[in-house]
Write an enzyme that holds these catalytic residues in place. Structure first.
Site, PDB file in Angstrom:
ATOM      1  N   HIS A 155     109.306  46.861  -7.430  1.00  0.00           N
ATOM      2  CA  HIS A 155     109.754  45.173  -8.028  1.00  0.00           C
ATOM      3  C   HIS A 155     109.476  44.599  -9.063  1.00  0.00           C
ATOM      4  O   HIS A 155     110.216  44.352  -9.676  1.00  0.00           O
ATOM      5  CB  HIS A 155     110.245  44.711  -6.720  1.00  0.00           C
ATOM      6  CG  HIS A 155     110.939  43.433  -7.415  1.00  0.00           C
ATOM      7  ND1 HIS A 155     110.550  42.423  -6.663  1.00  0.00           N
ATOM      8  CD2 HIS A 155     112.101  42.832  -7.720  1.00  0.00           C
ATOM      9  CE1 HIS A 155     111.637  40.995  -7.063  1.00  0.00           C
ATOM     10  NE2 HIS A 155     111.595  42.027  -7.588  1.00  0.00           N
TER      11      HIS A 155
ATOM     12  N   HIS B  97     107.391  39.092  -3.020  1.00  0.00           N
ATOM     13  CA  HIS B  97     108.868  39.287  -2.365  1.00  0.00           C
ATOM     14  C   HIS B  97     109.305  40.545  -1.262  1.00  0.00           C
ATOM     15  O   HIS B  97     110.460  40.415  -0.985  1.00  0.00           O
ATOM     16  CB  HIS B  97     109.660  40.079  -3.606  1.00  0.00           C
ATOM     17  CG  HIS B  97     109.075  39.100  -4.709  1.00  0.00           C
ATOM     18  ND1 HIS B  97     108.603  39.158  -5.994  1.00  0.00           N
ATOM     19  CD2 HIS B  97     109.149  37.584  -5.052  1.00  0.00           C
ATOM     20  CE1 HIS B  97     108.455  38.385  -6.226  1.00  0.00           C
ATOM     21  NE2 HIS B  97     109.048  37.410  -6.500  1.00  0.00           N
TER      22      HIS B  97
END
Length: 136
Positions: A67, A86
């Protein structure tokens, strides 16, 4: 040090360590294919796609989350690699597949082989975060 030609260039052949004495649940950090590429070798409790060694349960991945590149950590109690930034979560037994989170690609798998008792890295399946090619 030997090299192995693969998709995207010539990968180094890197000795990670012995497979004997590697306890189930262990996570051994190393660098591959270069010093700027953190990775982890894991001895799972179950066979893994692409795994080697006892029951095919030893596997390795880049630890740069796909990511945003944060360092994922292996959580043996969940059998997952989890990103603290995250919360993208990757299944270690299923080719680093995304379980949940904002990542859009599985973790790149480090190809492993056995040379006697020694585990060696010889390539990468997938693109390491932040790179156009795995071999710089």
């Amino acid at each position: 040090q030997a090299a192995v030609t693969g998709k995207g260039g010539i990968y180094p052949l890197v000795d990670i360590g012995p497979i004997s004495g590697l306890p189930v649940g262990a996570a051994v950090e190393f660098r591959y294919p270069d010093e700027d590429s953190p990775a982890v070798m894991i001895h799972l409790t179950e066979p893994a796609k692409g795994g080697i060694g006892p029951n095919g349960a030893v596997i390795a991945y880049s630890t740069l989350c796909t990511h945003k590149g944060c360092p994922v950590k292996f959580h043996p109690e969940r059998k997952m690699l989890i990103c603290p930034c995250h919360w993208s979560t990757f299944d270690a037994a299923k080719s680093g597949a995304i379980v949940i989170g904002q990542a859009s690609q599985p973790l790149p798998r480090i190809k492993l082989r056995l040379e006697g008792d020694r585990v060696q890295a010889y390539g990468v399946d997938g693109l390491i975060y932040g790179r156009h090619t795995n071999i710089l």
